[in-house]
Design an enzyme around this catalytic site. Sequence first.
Site, PDB file in Angstrom:
ATOM      1  N   SER A  12      24.306 -63.861 -23.240  1.00 13.07           N
ATOM      2  CA  SER A  12      25.222 -64.035 -24.372  1.00 13.07           C
ATOM      3  C   SER A  12      26.053 -65.297 -24.293  1.00 13.07           C
ATOM      4  CB  SER A  12      26.164 -62.825 -24.474  1.00 13.07           C
ATOM      5  OG  SER A  12      26.921 -62.671 -23.286  1.00 13.07           O
ATOM      6  N   ASP A 237      20.890 -64.512 -11.579  1.00 18.54           N
ATOM      7  CA  ASP A 237      22.335 -64.313 -11.685  1.00 18.54           C
ATOM      8  C   ASP A 237      22.839 -63.152 -10.842  1.00 18.54           C
ATOM      9  OD1 ASP A 237      21.169 -62.414 -13.375  1.00 18.54           O
ATOM     10  OD2 ASP A 237      22.100 -63.193 -15.200  1.00 18.54           O
ATOM     11  N   THR A 238      22.088 -62.048 -10.790  1.00 16.13           N
ATOM     12  CA  THR A 238      22.535 -60.927  -9.968  1.00 16.13           C
ATOM     13  C   THR A 238      22.485 -61.282  -8.484  1.00 16.13           C
ATOM     14  OG1 THR A 238      21.636 -59.432 -11.640  1.00 16.13           O
ATOM     15  CG2 THR A 238      22.303 -58.449  -9.561  1.00 16.13           C
ATOM     16  N   GLN A 304      28.660 -54.816 -26.575  1.00 15.77           N
ATOM     17  CA  GLN A 304      28.575 -56.138 -27.201  1.00 15.77           C
ATOM     18  C   GLN A 304      27.917 -56.051 -28.579  1.00 15.77           C
ATOM     19  OE1 GLN A 304      26.310 -58.076 -24.164  1.00 15.77           O
ATOM     20  NE2 GLN A 304      28.080 -58.565 -22.883  1.00 15.77           N
ATOM     21  N   GLY A 397      31.670 -59.606 -15.508  1.00 15.70           N
ATOM     22  CA  GLY A 397      32.542 -59.477 -16.669  1.00 15.70           C
ATOM     23  C   GLY A 397      33.054 -58.079 -16.908  1.00 15.70           C
TER      24      GLY A 397
END
Length: 466
Positions: A12, A237-238, A304, A397
């Site tokens: 996103s 990313d993880t 989201q 986040g």
Amino acid sequence: MKNYIAIDIGASGGRLISGRLENGRLLTREVYRFKNGSHVGASGRLCWDLEHIFGEIIVGLRKAASEEKIDFIGIDTWGVDFVLLDRKGKPLGEAVCYRDSRTEGSGEILAEKIGMKRLYRLTGIQENRINTINQLVSIKETEPELLEAAERLLFIPDYLGYLLTGRFSCEYTNASTSGLLNAENGVWDREIIMKLGLPPHIFRQLRRPCMALGPLSDAIAKEIGCDALVLLPATHDTGSAVFALPSDAENPLYISSGTWSLLGTELDEPILTEQARKANFTNEGGAGGSVRFLKNIMGLWMIQSVREEKSLSFDEIERAARRSLGTKLRIDVNDGRFLAPKSMTAEIEAAVGKKLDDSELFAVIYLSLADYYKKSIDELGEIVGKKLPDTLNVIGGGSRDALLCELTASACGKRVLAGPAEATATGNLCAQMTATGEIADKRAARRIVADSFEIKEYLPEEKRSF
């Protein structure tokens, strides 16, 4: 003093975070942020606009270079998605998003050609139609000419690194999400590749995190106004987020909470049992040779999506949800119907069988997520066969979402430590610093993170003092 830039791109949005070590603490600053998202491409497929993403990276790097000297850069993104390149290094077709429907039916092909038990025993990767292996099977069925013309496969961060440096690389942690690596030796599994009739030459030698990719190309260095060295963090990313866990536990329990919730622990060896397969846990590569044994849970994607449909802020959603926490309605947040519905609100209402006002709609999502976390932690404990930590680290986040953290602590009966919110960028920076020798190793990085960021504590209801 060395200055680092983490380029962290999620489904996103993207952000560029600068970081440096000072007196044993990691000091970070957001340099630039931009929106990201999939769109319907010329082919009618759901795609990523990599030209836009790369353009925003250049804007952010130019801004960063105008404010301070940049020494090192690292890139991470989501997993499974990729670009096929021809012999001239040009992309073939569009960068199709994992949420696209082209992979429907791919599981049946894998079951026929390999068998799902055998596939899990080889790769340790959960059965999921978003996986790279499913996408490649779909391409072979519908667009075989792309595979015939392909010279190499690059995952999204590999491709962006190639655009910055002109150098090819295929980083291990991102490749480990593909369903094409052998879980025990960490290299491409030739049995799978041959049985599926995929071209072996597109799967190039893997590189490990905490290594150098190469300097910026002359053209890019001139465009942004600096000459920096691009390093390889855990480009998944993880993988970067877990590198930044503020925990000293040997097998920490965590949720990397963002668009997806990745719930799991860290192990020395993969678990390839039938019990793990049936529970749909996955074995992904981590920096330092560890295994991220985890479950993919739908996560904040649902919130989201509803937020966009309702045009509400996250604070408004949380306040509304708190008014209906007594509801008994629940949904299976990992049901495939919620992967890419035309309307998330309508899909949730269809799942519960009634119209919902905003308050109850949001409460159903929050409560269902917390309950699913509890179910997954129970499964995880049974599979690993040992007592899990009493502390659950929530990073990313979602660690900012006080209500979700409160409900998670109570549902799971765990002490929740929330933060850092920018865990992925933080882990990216720490891996870069490990590559340059400023940080000794992962354990040292985690101590630095714990000392550098505010970590909030949430206790189960029965353990709270008022």
